[in-house]
Design a protein around this motif. Structure first.
Motif, PDB file in Angstrom:
ATOM      1  N   MET A 112       8.909  -4.660  -2.472  1.00  0.00           N
ATOM      2  CA  MET A 112       7.740  -5.540  -2.486  1.00  0.00           C
ATOM      3  C   MET A 112       6.559  -4.810  -3.123  1.00  0.00           C
ATOM      4  SD  MET A 112       7.691  -7.578   1.151  1.00  0.00           S
ATOM      5  CE  MET A 112       7.153  -6.150   2.075  1.00  0.00           C
ATOM      6  N   PRO A 113       5.786  -5.501  -3.976  1.00  0.00           N
ATOM      7  CA  PRO A 113       4.606  -4.849  -4.560  1.00  0.00           C
ATOM      8  C   PRO A 113       3.517  -4.663  -3.505  1.00  0.00           C
ATOM      9  CG  PRO A 113       4.719  -7.157  -5.221  1.00  0.00           C
ATOM     10  CD  PRO A 113       5.992  -6.868  -4.483  1.00  0.00           C
ATOM     11  N   THR A 114       3.040  -3.437  -3.399  1.00  0.00           N
ATOM     12  CA  THR A 114       1.982  -3.140  -2.437  1.00  0.00           C
ATOM     13  C   THR A 114       1.008  -2.141  -3.052  1.00  0.00           C
ATOM     14  OG1 THR A 114       3.194  -1.289  -1.425  1.00  0.00           O
ATOM     15  CG2 THR A 114       3.505  -3.486  -0.439  1.00  0.00           C
ATOM     16  N   ILE A 115      -0.190  -2.095  -2.475  1.00  0.00           N
ATOM     17  CA  ILE A 115      -1.124  -1.012  -2.738  1.00  0.00           C
ATOM     18  C   ILE A 115      -1.438  -0.356  -1.401  1.00  0.00           C
ATOM     19  CG2 ILE A 115      -2.137  -2.125  -4.758  1.00  0.00           C
ATOM     20  CD1 ILE A 115      -4.616  -2.716  -2.898  1.00  0.00           C
ATOM     21  N   THR A 116      -1.913   0.866  -1.456  1.00  0.00           N
ATOM     22  CA  THR A 116      -2.345   1.563  -0.261  1.00  0.00           C
ATOM     23  C   THR A 116      -3.841   1.825  -0.376  1.00  0.00           C
ATOM     24  OG1 THR A 116      -0.188   2.612   0.010  1.00  0.00           O
ATOM     25  CG2 THR A 116      -2.041   3.589   1.207  1.00  0.00           C
ATOM     26  N   THR A 117      -4.609   1.351   0.583  1.00  0.00           N
ATOM     27  CA  THR A 117      -6.058   1.473   0.545  1.00  0.00           C
ATOM     28  C   THR A 117      -6.489   2.886   0.926  1.00  0.00           C
ATOM     29  OG1 THR A 117      -6.345   0.821   2.856  1.00  0.00           O
ATOM     30  CG2 THR A 117      -6.233  -0.946   1.213  1.00  0.00           C
ATOM     31  N   THR A 118      -7.781   3.155   0.794  1.00  0.00           N
ATOM     32  CA  THR A 118      -8.287   4.507   1.067  1.00  0.00           C
ATOM     33  C   THR A 118      -8.092   4.923   2.513  1.00  0.00           C
ATOM     34  OG1 THR A 118     -10.503   3.571   1.410  1.00  0.00           O
ATOM     35  CG2 THR A 118      -9.987   4.447  -0.785  1.00  0.00           C
ATOM     36  N   ASP A 119      -7.964   3.962   3.437  1.00  0.00           N
ATOM     37  CA  ASP A 119      -7.712   4.329   4.835  1.00  0.00           C
ATOM     38  C   ASP A 119      -6.224   4.270   5.190  1.00  0.00           C
ATOM     39  OD1 ASP A 119      -7.246   1.594   5.035  1.00  0.00           O
ATOM     40  OD2 ASP A 119      -8.580   1.276   6.742  1.00  0.00           O
ATOM     41  N   GLY A 120      -5.366   4.190   4.153  1.00  0.00           N
ATOM     42  CA  GLY A 120      -3.931   4.286   4.360  1.00  0.00           C
ATOM     43  C   GLY A 120      -3.232   2.996   4.722  1.00  0.00           C
ATOM     44  N   THR A 121      -3.905   1.852   4.557  1.00  0.00           N
ATOM     45  CA  THR A 121      -3.300   0.563   4.895  1.00  0.00           C
ATOM     46  C   THR A 121      -2.542   0.000   3.704  1.00  0.00           C
ATOM     47  OG1 THR A 121      -5.076   0.096   6.468  1.00  0.00           O
ATOM     48  CG2 THR A 121      -3.765  -1.774   5.703  1.00  0.00           C
ATOM     49  N   GLU A 122      -1.307  -0.391   3.938  1.00  0.00           N
ATOM     50  CA  GLU A 122      -0.480  -0.967   2.880  1.00  0.00           C
ATOM     51  C   GLU A 122      -0.707  -2.468   2.805  1.00  0.00           C
ATOM     52  OE1 GLU A 122       3.785   0.373   1.456  1.00  0.00           O
ATOM     53  OE2 GLU A 122       3.974  -1.017   3.132  1.00  0.00           O
ATOM     54  N   ILE A 123      -1.095  -2.933   1.622  1.00  0.00           N
ATOM     55  CA  ILE A 123      -1.409  -4.339   1.388  1.00  0.00           C
ATOM     56  C   ILE A 123      -0.376  -4.927   0.430  1.00  0.00           C
ATOM     57  CG2 ILE A 123      -3.108  -5.979   0.503  1.00  0.00           C
ATOM     58  CD1 ILE A 123      -4.094  -4.607   3.015  1.00  0.00           C
ATOM     59  N   PHE A 124       0.294  -5.983   0.861  1.00  0.00           N
ATOM     60  CA  PHE A 124       1.272  -6.691   0.032  1.00  0.00           C
ATOM     61  C   PHE A 124       0.553  -7.685  -0.878  1.00  0.00           C
ATOM     62  CE2 PHE A 124       3.473 -10.738  -0.549  1.00  0.00           C
ATOM     63  CZ  PHE A 124       4.614 -10.345  -1.209  1.00  0.00           C
ATOM     64  N   TYR A 125       1.066  -7.848  -2.096  1.00  0.00           N
ATOM     65  CA  TYR A 125       0.482  -8.849  -2.990  1.00  0.00           C
ATOM     66  C   TYR A 125       1.545  -9.452  -3.902  1.00  0.00           C
ATOM     67  CZ  TYR A 125       0.600  -5.303  -6.719  1.00  0.00           C
ATOM     68  OH  TYR A 125       1.009  -4.366  -7.630  1.00  0.00           O
ATOM     69  N   LYS A 126       1.238 -10.627  -4.434  1.00  0.00           N
ATOM     70  CA  LYS A 126       2.029 -11.283  -5.471  1.00  0.00           C
ATOM     71  C   LYS A 126       1.203 -11.263  -6.753  1.00  0.00           C
ATOM     72  CE  LYS A 126       3.623 -14.637  -2.002  1.00  0.00           C
ATOM     73  NZ  LYS A 126       3.904 -16.061  -1.710  1.00  0.00           N
ATOM     74  N   ASP A 164      -1.627 -10.529   1.068  1.00  0.00           N
ATOM     75  CA  ASP A 164      -1.667 -10.732   2.517  1.00  0.00           C
ATOM     76  C   ASP A 164      -2.755  -9.819   3.074  1.00  0.00           C
ATOM     77  OD1 ASP A 164       0.530 -12.360   2.199  1.00  0.00           O
ATOM     78  OD2 ASP A 164       1.950 -11.016   3.181  1.00  0.00           O
ATOM     79  N   ARG A 165      -3.737 -10.402   3.720  1.00  0.00           N
ATOM     80  CA  ARG A 165      -4.810  -9.597   4.322  1.00  0.00           C
ATOM     81  C   ARG A 165      -4.219  -8.558   5.293  1.00  0.00           C
ATOM     82  NH1 ARG A 165      -7.594 -13.729   5.919  1.00  0.00           N
ATOM     83  NH2 ARG A 165      -8.551 -13.833   3.848  1.00  0.00           N
ATOM     84  N   ARG A 166      -4.894  -7.445   5.455  1.00  0.00           N
ATOM     85  CA  ARG A 166      -4.395  -6.417   6.377  1.00  0.00           C
ATOM     86  C   ARG A 166      -4.107  -7.042   7.750  1.00  0.00           C
ATOM     87  NH1 ARG A 166      -7.849  -1.582   7.543  1.00  0.00           N
ATOM     88  NH2 ARG A 166      -8.056  -1.461   5.272  1.00  0.00           N
ATOM     89  N   GLY A 167      -2.973  -6.687   8.315  1.00  0.00           N
ATOM     90  CA  GLY A 167      -2.565  -7.237   9.601  1.00  0.00           C
ATOM     91  C   GLY A 167      -1.928  -8.609   9.529  1.00  0.00           C
ATOM     92  N   HIS A 168      -1.882  -9.202   8.345  1.00  0.00           N
ATOM     93  CA  HIS A 168      -1.333 -10.547   8.148  1.00  0.00           C
ATOM     94  C   HIS A 168      -0.087 -10.469   7.267  1.00  0.00           C
ATOM     95  CE1 HIS A 168      -5.467 -11.283   9.361  1.00  0.00           C
ATOM     96  NE2 HIS A 168      -5.249 -12.577   9.444  1.00  0.00           N
ATOM     97  N   GLY A 169       0.797 -11.437   7.418  1.00  0.00           N
ATOM     98  CA  GLY A 169       1.950 -11.540   6.540  1.00  0.00           C
ATOM     99  C   GLY A 169       2.765 -10.269   6.465  1.00  0.00           C
ATOM    100  N   ARG A 170       2.974  -9.778   5.241  1.00  0.00           N
ATOM    101  CA  ARG A 170       3.802  -8.606   5.007  1.00  0.00           C
ATOM    102  C   ARG A 170       2.993  -7.320   4.877  1.00  0.00           C
ATOM    103  NH1 ARG A 170       5.842 -13.317   1.540  1.00  0.00           N
ATOM    104  NH2 ARG A 170       3.601 -13.542   1.919  1.00  0.00           N
ATOM    105  N   SER A 171       1.673  -7.402   5.019  1.00  0.00           N
ATOM    106  CA  SER A 171       0.848  -6.195   4.991  1.00  0.00           C
ATOM    107  C   SER A 171       0.963  -5.456   6.322  1.00  0.00           C
ATOM    108  CB  SER A 171      -0.605  -6.547   4.701  1.00  0.00           C
ATOM    109  OG  SER A 171      -0.743  -7.005   3.362  1.00  0.00           O
ATOM    110  N   ALA A 172       0.545  -4.192   6.316  1.00  0.00           N
ATOM    111  CA  ALA A 172       0.700  -3.349   7.507  1.00  0.00           C
ATOM    112  C   ALA A 172      -0.079  -3.901   8.695  1.00  0.00           C
ATOM    113  CB  ALA A 172       0.228  -1.933   7.194  1.00  0.00           C
ATOM    114  N   GLN A 173       0.553  -3.873   9.867  1.00  0.00           N
ATOM    115  CA  GLN A 173      -0.082  -4.352  11.097  1.00  0.00           C
ATOM    116  C   GLN A 173      -0.867  -3.208  11.749  1.00  0.00           C
ATOM    117  OE1 GLN A 173       2.277  -6.688  13.789  1.00  0.00           O
ATOM    118  NE2 GLN A 173       3.227  -7.874  12.166  1.00  0.00           N
TER     119      GLN A 173
END
Length: 274
Positions: free
Chosen positions: A1-15, A54-63
């Protein structure tokens, strides 16, 4: 799945589909990028590059446990636009996503942004205060938090089959498929993110953000919105914007991008092409 990792280490899923001018979609609480299916396919087939995360904590992004506030939401969106090196982008936000878009543009500037549209969106401020007497009492949102913490599966079913799409209105035929898809998206996300997100969407005051934005913004809202009441949202937001246009839909519900997708998509396309 395509993701980015934010500066605080949160993985965010995107299309990220297609090519051409980018249109970036920000979803509402407590859903995911999947809520934009009707828009993603429509604009993809009209020659645009479509992006939704998917916003952080939502969908396929990191909880993750923390960061469920508008500053982090806006910063995550900025991280995505920078990672994809988007320019001349159109940002479209629904409900909480409308707040995210407004806060992102005001917080990170307009250098990458061409236009924006906010649909059934939470700005300027949802909660009732002395300065915002038309808002909803804080007790309403406290109740949502209690239900999210205790039995969110039932809450998500009740919202989807009732006020979110106006399926509780006389003569409106409910769609079981739409209800189940809303519930599915909600239950994919994390309870902590959804619990904290209620404070983020209800208590954030976007007045200052709206005043900073100079790019064209289309404010779209149904006058039978039972989630974000029309009178205390869309007309006030449009008035605060430098270049805002208000479009009101008689009888349309909060979830109109899904139930009235044909109308919403056509109006968005006209705005983007103007």
């Amino acid at each position: 799945m395509p993701t980015i990792t934010t500066t605080d280490g949160t993985e965010i899923f995107y299309k990220d589909w297609g090519s051409g001018q980018p249109i970036v979609f920000s979803h509402g609480w407590p859903l995911s990028a999947d809520d934009w299916d009707a828009q993603l396919m429509f604009f993809l087939l009209h020659g645009y590059r479509v992006i939704a995360h998917d916003r952080r904590g939502h969908g396929r992004s990191a909880q993750v446990a923390d960061g469920h506030d508008m500053d982090h939401y806006a910063d995550d969106l900025a991280a995505l636009t920078e990672h994809l090196d988007l320019h001349d982008a159109v940002h479209v936000g629904h409900s909480t996503g409308g707040g995210e878009v407004v806060h992102y543009i005001a917080r990170h500037g307009e250098s990458r942004v061409a236009k924006a549209a906010i649909i059934s969106a939470v700005p300027p401020l949802m909660v009732q205060t002395e300065a915002n007497p038309g808002g909803l009492p804080k007790s309403v949102f406290d109740g949502f938090q209690d239900q999210t913490a205790q039995h969110r599966s039932q809450l998500y079913r009740d919202l989807a089959e009732g006020p979110f799409y106006g399926f509780n209105r006389p003569g409106v035929e409910a769609s079981e498929a739409i209800i189940e898809n809303w519930w599915r998206q909600g239950m994919m996300g994390g309870a902590k993110a959804h619990y904290d997100g209620i404070v983020a969407f209800s208590q954030t005051d976007f007045t200052g953000d709206l005043k900073k934005i100079t790019v064209p913004v289309l404010v779209m809202h149904g006058d039978d919105d039972q989630i974000v009441p029309y009178a205390d949202s869309a007309p006030l937001s449009a008035a605060l914007l430098h270049n805002g246009t208000l479009k009101t839909y008689a009888g349309f519900p909060h979830g109109m991008p899904t139930t009235q997708a044909e109308t919403i998509n056509a109006d968005l396309l006209e705005f983007i092409q103007a």
